[in-house]
Design a protein around this motif. Structure first.
Motif, PDB file in Angstrom:
ATOM      1  N   ILE A 440       0.791  -1.271  -0.093  1.00 36.81           N
ATOM      2  CA  ILE A 440       0.009   0.034  -0.076  1.00 36.81           C
ATOM      3  C   ILE A 440       0.925   1.163   0.072  1.00 36.81           C
ATOM      4  N   ALA A 441       2.125   1.323   0.731  1.00 37.22           N
ATOM      5  CA  ALA A 441       2.866   2.412   0.839  1.00 37.22           C
ATOM      6  C   ALA A 441       3.328   2.511  -0.594  1.00 37.22           C
ATOM      7  N   ILE A 442       3.611   1.572  -1.310  1.00 36.42           N
ATOM      8  CA  ILE A 442       4.185   1.607  -2.588  1.00 36.42           C
ATOM      9  C   ILE A 442       3.184   2.494  -3.587  1.00 36.42           C
ATOM     10  N   ASP A 443       1.901   1.922  -3.483  1.00 37.40           N
ATOM     11  CA  ASP A 443       1.040   2.723  -4.296  1.00 37.40           C
ATOM     12  C   ASP A 443       0.881   4.078  -4.039  1.00 37.40           C
ATOM     13  N   VAL A 444       1.071   4.298  -2.699  1.00 30.73           N
ATOM     14  CA  VAL A 444       0.781   5.640  -2.288  1.00 30.73           C
ATOM     15  C   VAL A 444       1.949   6.785  -2.911  1.00 30.73           C
ATOM     16  N   VAL A 445       3.268   6.322  -2.943  1.00 27.23           N
ATOM     17  CA  VAL A 445       4.244   6.997  -3.341  1.00 27.23           C
ATOM     18  C   VAL A 445       4.368   6.991  -4.882  1.00 27.23           C
ATOM     19  N   ARG A 446       4.186   5.803  -5.472  1.00 31.54           N
ATOM     20  CA  ARG A 446       4.030   5.754  -6.939  1.00 31.54           C
ATOM     21  C   ARG A 446       3.021   6.714  -7.593  1.00 31.54           C
ATOM     22  N   GLY A 447       1.913   6.868  -6.922  1.00 29.98           N
ATOM     23  CA  GLY A 447       0.615   7.526  -7.401  1.00 29.98           C
ATOM     24  C   GLY A 447       0.705   8.925  -6.860  1.00 29.98           C
ATOM     25  N   TYR A 448       1.544   9.603  -6.002  1.00 29.69           N
ATOM     26  CA  TYR A 448       1.875  10.859  -5.521  1.00 29.69           C
ATOM     27  C   TYR A 448       1.522  11.794  -6.545  1.00 29.69           C
ATOM     28  N   PRO A 449       2.298  11.951  -7.821  1.00 31.55           N
ATOM     29  CA  PRO A 449       2.138  13.043  -8.759  1.00 31.55           C
ATOM     30  C   PRO A 449       0.632  13.122  -9.299  1.00 31.55           C
ATOM     31  N   ASP A 450      -0.025  11.904  -9.427  1.00 29.44           N
ATOM     32  CA  ASP A 450      -1.450  11.903  -9.863  1.00 29.44           C
ATOM     33  C   ASP A 450      -2.298  12.364  -8.722  1.00 29.44           C
ATOM     34  N   LYS A 451      -1.960  12.047  -7.474  1.00 31.90           N
ATOM     35  CA  LYS A 451      -2.781  12.630  -6.231  1.00 31.90           C
ATOM     36  C   LYS A 451      -2.741  14.149  -6.350  1.00 31.90           C
ATOM     37  N   VAL A 452      -1.544  14.748  -6.561  1.00 35.78           N
ATOM     38  CA  VAL A 452      -1.511  16.189  -6.606  1.00 35.78           C
ATOM     39  C   VAL A 452      -2.273  16.886  -7.711  1.00 35.78           C
ATOM     40  N   ALA A 453      -2.288  15.964  -8.870  1.00 32.50           N
ATOM     41  CA  ALA A 453      -3.074  16.583 -10.170  1.00 32.50           C
ATOM     42  C   ALA A 453      -4.608  16.496  -9.780  1.00 32.50           C
ATOM     43  N   ARG A 454      -4.824  15.380  -9.006  1.00 33.65           N
ATOM     44  CA  ARG A 454      -6.351  15.301  -8.663  1.00 33.65           C
ATOM     45  C   ARG A 454      -6.811  16.456  -7.765  1.00 33.65           C
ATOM     46  N   PRO A 462       2.779  26.188  -7.609  1.00 35.79           N
ATOM     47  CA  PRO A 462       3.860  27.108  -8.132  1.00 35.79           C
ATOM     48  C   PRO A 462       3.119  28.020  -9.136  1.00 35.79           C
ATOM     49  N   ARG A 463       3.173  29.630  -8.936  1.00 37.00           N
ATOM     50  CA  ARG A 463       2.542  30.261  -9.787  1.00 37.00           C
ATOM     51  C   ARG A 463       3.040  30.311 -11.265  1.00 37.00           C
ATOM     52  N   GLY A 464       2.190  30.306 -12.253  1.00 40.20           N
ATOM     53  CA  GLY A 464       2.517  30.357 -13.539  1.00 40.20           C
ATOM     54  C   GLY A 464       2.779  29.012 -14.186  1.00 40.20           C
ATOM     55  N   GLU A 465       2.566  27.839 -13.294  1.00 39.40           N
ATOM     56  CA  GLU A 465       2.655  26.350 -13.783  1.00 39.40           C
ATOM     57  C   GLU A 465       1.265  25.852 -13.966  1.00 39.40           C
ATOM     58  N   SER A 466       1.106  25.026 -15.131  1.00 41.66           N
ATOM     59  CA  SER A 466      -0.147  24.233 -14.980  1.00 41.66           C
ATOM     60  C   SER A 466      -0.336  23.134 -14.197  1.00 41.66           C
ATOM     61  N   VAL A 467      -1.252  22.684 -13.916  1.00 43.82           N
ATOM     62  CA  VAL A 467      -1.272  21.156 -13.021  1.00 43.82           C
ATOM     63  C   VAL A 467      -0.556  20.077 -13.707  1.00 43.82           C
ATOM     64  N   ALA A 468      -0.808  20.206 -15.217  1.00 45.69           N
ATOM     65  CA  ALA A 468       0.248  19.112 -15.796  1.00 45.69           C
ATOM     66  C   ALA A 468       1.720  19.273 -15.959  1.00 45.69           C
ATOM     67  N   GLN A 469       2.065  20.534 -15.630  1.00 43.84           N
ATOM     68  CA  GLN A 469       3.498  21.002 -15.662  1.00 43.84           C
ATOM     69  C   GLN A 469       3.786  20.315 -14.437  1.00 43.84           C
ATOM     70  N   VAL A 470       3.162  20.686 -13.295  1.00 47.17           N
ATOM     71  CA  VAL A 470       3.784  20.197 -11.928  1.00 47.17           C
ATOM     72  C   VAL A 470       3.755  18.821 -11.663  1.00 47.17           C
ATOM     73  N   GLN A 471       2.661  18.136 -12.250  1.00 48.18           N
ATOM     74  CA  GLN A 471       2.622  16.694 -12.285  1.00 48.18           C
ATOM     75  C   GLN A 471       3.842  15.796 -13.001  1.00 48.18           C
ATOM     76  N   ALA A 472       4.317  16.895 -14.263  1.00 44.26           N
ATOM     77  CA  ALA A 472       5.650  16.250 -14.663  1.00 44.26           C
ATOM     78  C   ALA A 472       6.797  16.370 -13.969  1.00 44.26           C
ATOM     79  N   GLU A 473       6.960  17.537 -13.393  1.00 48.43           N
ATOM     80  CA  GLU A 473       8.215  17.772 -12.566  1.00 48.43           C
ATOM     81  C   GLU A 473       7.962  16.860 -11.231  1.00 48.43           C
ATOM     82  N   LEU A 474       6.982  16.656 -10.570  1.00 50.77           N
ATOM     83  CA  LEU A 474       6.775  15.786  -9.599  1.00 50.77           C
ATOM     84  C   LEU A 474       7.359  14.336 -10.135  1.00 50.77           C
ATOM     85  N   GLN A 475       6.953  13.751 -11.402  1.00 46.06           N
ATOM     86  CA  GLN A 475       7.328  12.495 -11.819  1.00 46.06           C
ATOM     87  C   GLN A 475       8.810  12.402 -11.849  1.00 46.06           C
TER      88      GLN A 475
END
Length: 564
Positions: A440-454, A462-475
């Motif tokens: 379950i812990a692995i699922d949480v970490v692996r899915g964290y960029p998607d959690k932020v996007a949701r 971050p100001r001026g960045e889209s959700v998709a850009q932040v998600q890509a940075e997190l990945q």
């Protein structure tokens, strides 16, 4: 209890409010010998000061607090030790005090100091006894003056025993009432339920020994034999239980609060670290493992499981039910309604029973971190928690390797859901429950960029960045962090092998079959077949056990804990 010149003078001051203050200890000559403005906890908040060898005479403890003036207490230090309190016939220890907000605050302060360590540390102890005998941690060491902490008692509790042992130890020292229930584990279509209730004033015959210290030493094993995790999972609406559920808030989630995992694990909160400078707030807890070790860990989804299934009882955060004397002098526990109305408590709530799984974790995020979080720092916090779980597993697997090398033979594997809760070598050294939580812990970490996007509204995007850009940075950050964080384990031949958290994530499917202590450690860490890493593997579980593991694999793959 009765200070004298031959023992340290320890003073703790606890308060409900976050006062700005300084605690000082002045000797009989009026000179300040110790002082501190280090306010800990929250809530309760507390200050702690100690004098190793106090002079004989009247000491003064003073807290000078902004807005409250100076609060003082005079303390007489004797020239010789006072006679320790005596035992009461038929009781483990006499009751000389009452549970109240003040004693609960002291209990919380004692718990926090007992397990204190820097946030980035990962403290663990071989037994609870090692914690209690550490005089720098245990402010109640030999508090009664009866040499009670020198008595050799088997203090190596598992998870449910641990929370009862800590409550019993504090009650014993402070002369408070303590009790425990005999309860079912649940099953057969029914949630756990409690039946008989015993207190320190009416212990079973096996717990009765002459002498206060010896009596307490004999009492703990009796408590350990009686209590188990079912006692902590009794339905929240039930009054006939040792615990009651509390609302989720910073005021109520205090050190000493117990967490009931729906699948049988029990933890105790020991500290709250407030959100600060963009870093997430953290709740820290300790738990006892089957091999007797005690370790501190962070609250997060990977280690504190939550699920609502009526047959499992009520999971979540709970506190010990207050025990009071009735008009006839007998001990009894307050009901839920009485706790809700009691000005000393007032914190009973069914809030957690009304929250779904996602709502529970969202609510805990709000409690720990009321302000929006920096998404990168928040994700790194989740990776920290995964790393903590992995490193704890290293110790568990190593204990299993040592058992293999002891020549005690093959461990018997239980059938069905009993693989998660049994006794003997399997309970001590196999890791099905730990690995279920790790997945379950692995699922949480692996899915964290998607959690932020949701849930972008929960984060300081971050100001001026889209959700998709932040998600890509997190990945990208996730990939680099997982690759950079490494750990080593000991292989079958005693050599070490280094893995990264990236390897752990990639090998998630292997951990669905990695919990059997009869397998070599290389296999338990998912070493690829015929690889250099696996070349030292010389031991495999019997074919019949592997067949059962194949049948049970769906529980791990689907993250669905089976019912007994």
């Amino acid at each position: 209890m009765a200070p004298w010149k031959g023992a340290p003078l320890r003073v703790v001051f606890a308060a409900e409010k976050p006062l700005d203050g300084e605690l000082s200890l002045s000797g009989p000559d009026g000179r300040v010998v110790a002082k501190t403005s280090d306010r800990q906890g929250g809530p309760p908040y507390f200050w702690y000061a100690e004098v190793a060898s106090p002079a004989v005479g009247t000491w003064r403890a003073a807290l000078a607090a902004a807005g409250c003036g100076t609060i003082t207490r005079d303390i007489a230090v004797r020239d010789a030790p006072a006679p320790p309190p005596g035992a009461t016939p038929g009781a483990v220890w006499p009751v000389r005090a009452s549970w109240s907000r003040a004693t609960e605050n002291l209990y919380s302060a004692w718990i926090q100091k007992l397990f204190d360590a820097p946030l980035d540390a990962e403290p663990s102890w071989p037994t609870l006894r090692a914690v209690l005998r550490d005089r720098s941690r245990n402010m109640l060491f030999n508090y009664l003056g009866a040499g009670e902490d020198e008595v050799s008692a088997p203090i190596s509790p598992d998870c449910a025993d641990l929370v009862y042992f800590l409550r019993a130890y504090f009650a014993f020292k402070m002369g408070l009432p303590f009790g425990y229930s005999n309860c079912s584990r649940g099953g057969g279509g029914h949630a756990p339920k409690c039946y008989s209730w015993l207190t320190n004033l009416n212990p079973p015959a096996a717990a009765q020994r002459p002498g206060l210290a010896a009596g307490f030493g004999a009492y703990l094993p009796v408590v350990a034999d009686a209590v188990q995790s079912g006692a902590v999972r009794v339905l929240a609406t039930d009054d006939n239980t040792d615990f009651y559920t509390v609302p989720l808030s910073q005021q109520t989630l205090r050190p000493g609060t117990v967490y009931a995992d729906p699948y049988g694990h029990v933890l105790m909160l020991v500290r709250r670290v407030p959100e600060s400078a963009g870093a997430a707030g953290v709740f820290l807890a300790v738990d006892g493992e089957p091999d007797g070790t005690v370790a501190r860990k962070r609250f997060w989804r990977g280690s504190f499981l939550f699920a609502h299934e009526p047959l499992l009882g009520s999971p979540g955060f709970k506190r010990f039910r207050p025990i009071m004397r009735d008009a006839s002098g007998n001990l009894r526990r307050l009901t839920n309604a009485e706790i809700a109305k009691n000005p000393q408590y007032g914190d009973f709530s069914l809030e957690q029973s009304q929250l779904g799984v996602e709502a529970f974790y969202d609510r805990m995020d709000d409690v720990a971190s009321p302000e929006p979080l920096d998404p990168v720092r928040a994700m790194k916090g989740a990776i920290d928690s995964l790393e903590e779980q992995v490193k704890t597993r290293v110790g568990s697997i190593e204990n299993g390797r040592k058992f293999q090398n002891s020549g005690k033979g093959e461990a018997t594997m239980p059938d069905g859901p009993a693989i998660f809760a049994t006794n003997g070598a399997w309970e001590d050294f196999a890791t099905p429950a730990r690995d279920f939580r790790l997945l379950i812990a692995i699922d949480v970490v692996r899915g964290y960029p998607d959690k932020v996007a949701r849930q972008p509204e929960r984060f300081a995007m971050p100001r001026g960045e889209s959700v998709a850009q932040v998600q890509a940075e997190l990945q990208s950050v996730l990939a680099s962090e997982l690759a950079a964080r490494k750990f080593t384990y000991t292989r079958s031949d005693g050599s070490t092998w280094t893995l990264s958290l990236r390897d752990v994530i990639d090998r998630a499917a292997d951990f669905e079959m990695g919990y059997n202590l009869n397998d070599c450690v290389e296999l338990r860490w998912g070493a690829p077949d015929k690889s250099d890493e696996a070349s030292t593997c010389k031991r495999h579980a019997p074919a019949a056990q592997r067949a059962k593991m194949t049948d049970y694999r769906a529980w791990f793959r689907d993250r669905h804990w089976p019912h007994a």
